[in-house]
Design a protein around this motif. Structure first.
Motif, short mmCIF file in Angstrom:
data_model
loop_
_atom_site.label_atom_id
_atom_site.label_comp_id
_atom_site.label_asym_id
_atom_site.label_seq_id
_atom_site.Cartn_x
_atom_site.Cartn_y
_atom_site.Cartn_z
N ILE A 306 57.51 108.94 103.66
CA ILE A 306 57.77 107.51 103.84
C ILE A 306 58.39 107.24 105.20
O ILE A 306 57.98 106.32 105.93
N VAL A 310 57.19 104.86 108.34
CA VAL A 310 58.06 103.83 108.90
C VAL A 310 58.14 103.99 110.41
O VAL A 310 58.09 103.01 111.17
N TYR A 316 56.27 98.52 104.32
CA TYR A 316 56.54 99.22 103.07
C TYR A 316 55.40 99.04 102.07
O TYR A 316 55.03 99.97 101.35
N GLU A 317 54.84 97.84 102.01
CA GLU A 317 53.74 97.59 101.08
C GLU A 317 52.54 98.47 101.41
O GLU A 317 51.87 99.01 100.52
N GLN A 327 55.37 99.52 93.72
CA GLN A 327 56.33 98.93 94.65
C GLN A 327 57.77 99.22 94.24
O GLN A 327 58.63 99.48 95.10
N MET A 330 58.60 102.58 95.33
CA MET A 330 58.79 102.54 96.77
C MET A 330 60.19 102.02 97.11
O MET A 330 60.89 102.59 97.96
N ASN A 331 60.61 100.96 96.45
CA ASN A 331 61.94 100.38 96.70
C ASN A 331 63.04 101.39 96.41
O ASN A 331 64.06 101.45 97.12
N VAL A 334 63.19 103.85 99.23
CA VAL A 334 63.79 103.23 100.41
C VAL A 334 65.31 103.17 100.27
O VAL A 334 66.05 103.47 101.22
N ARG A 346 65.32 98.72 108.82
CA ARG A 346 64.23 99.47 109.43
C ARG A 346 64.50 99.72 110.93
O ARG A 346 64.32 100.83 111.42
#
Length: 362
Positions: A306, A310, A316-317, A327, A330-331, A334, A346
């Motif tokens: 990830i 970045v 992110y999507e 998602q 993913m969150n 993160v 970011r």
């Protein structure tokens, strides 16, 4: 802004001091007299962001501020100055524009100064954005309760391009000189590609890889009789005519070819033997950052994937879709990445990666 004769003389003296050295402590000592006459204060502090240090900053200070800066980490979270100036880089703020007086006298910085018997009643500050993933700043402190005036704010605002150039040049070249002579010592640096020119733009010397870079980036027709790109020489002529005036950033050139980037910084060097040569610093890099080695020890395999995306500026999507994860998963990744790497945004992650990679190369 119209300056009276006294302000004009002091401003000129300050500009000369700012351009007199590539070491921030030396610059501060040389500018102190004119600075405190133009903008009466008892203390001044340069800061340069450094994500590799616990408190996040390197400090160069005058007077009794050293003890305060040594303990800055204790009050960093309550630093109303940093919190205020970070929202509008390159804009000077007085403390009256940062927080109400009642809040200031209850703040952690104010209380720590009282504890250290170094009362700092008033402050004026500017954050200087270098547009290269890091920033610097200059802050003035008064022990008196007399507020900095709007005129004083305007005077410091007029100096911001010169302050920014000074911090950038010192960070880029400071600490690299050995012995009494430069630019010879700078030309011996293995990680620095540069060209040294006389004040009239005649080439004195260049580092080993410069010739190859010029041939890769410019056709023979784009280079003049001197071998230098015509547009660089045109920009130098313009900079000479401007005599250091104008917004910060106008003394750089940038080019792109696919993922490759070339940035050239035009630096007017401190005076030596009655002349101030030009140095053109060439930096070639990829627009895609790799992952610092230290992070690979902290992150899981999925988190490394990830972060890699970045650093390639993926959203992110899009990363979630590419990795075929939901998602909310993913969150979660993160959040874990931010906690482990101690970053909130970011942009901070990218900036911190760039600094770590630079440190790895040194």
């Amino acid at each position: 802004m119209n300056l009276d004769s006294r302000e004009r003389a002091l401003t000129l003296e300050l500009k000369e001091a700012l351009a007199s050295s590539l070491e921030l402590p030396v610059v501060l000592s040389r500018m102190e007299g004119a600075l405190f006459q133009l903008l009466p204060a008892e203390h001044a502090a340069w800061c340069v962001s450094n994500q590799l240090r616990p408190a996040g900053y390197e400090w160069v200070t005058t007077g009794r501020l050293a003890a305060f800066m040594d303990r800055y980490r204790e009050i960093a979270g309550g630093d109303f100055v940093a919190g205020s100036v970070s929202h509008l880089p390159n804009v000077v703020f007085r403390d009256s524009e940062m927080v109400p007086r009642a809040v200031l006298v209850r703040s952690l910085p104010y209380l720590l100064c009282r504890e250290l018997h170094a009362p700092l009643e008033r402050v004026m500050s500017v954050r200087l954005d270098m547009r290269q993933g890091w920033h610097g700043g200059l802050t003035l402190y008064r022990e008196r309760s007399l507020e900095f005036s709007e005129r004083e704010r305007e005077l410091l605002q007029g100096l911001t391009p010169f302050l920014a150039r000074t911090i950038r040049n010192c960070r880029m070249l400071g600490g690299r000189m050995t012995g009494r002579r430069f630019p010879e010592s700078l030309l011996r640096q293995r990680d620095l590609e540069c060209i040294v020119l006389t004040p009239a733009f005649s080439e004195v010397q260049r580092t080993a890889r410069v010739t190859a870079l010029l041939e890769e980036w410019f056709s023979p027709s784009e280079r003049g009789p001197s071998g230098l790109p015509r547009e660089w020489l045109e920009q130098l002529v313009w900079l000479e005519r401007m005599e250091g005036a104008g917004a910060f950033g106008l003394d750089t050139w940038a080019g792109a070819r696919g993922e490759r980037r070339l940035r050239v910084t035009f630096i007017r060097m401190p005076e030596q033997e009655g002349q101030r040569p030009w140095m053109l610093v060439l930096e070639e890099f990829s627009s895609l950052l790799s992952i610092p080695a230290a992070w690979r020890q902290q992150l899981t395999r999925r988190e490394i994937e990830i972060v890699g995306y970045v650093l390639q500026n993926w959203l992110y999507e899009s990363i979630a879709a590419r990795l075929n994860i939901k998602q909310h998963t993913m969150n979660t990744h993160v959040r874990n990445i931010r906690k482990k790497l101690e970053v909130e945004r970011r942009a901070e992650l990218i900036s911190k990666a760039a600094l770590l990679l630079l440190a790895e190369r040194q």
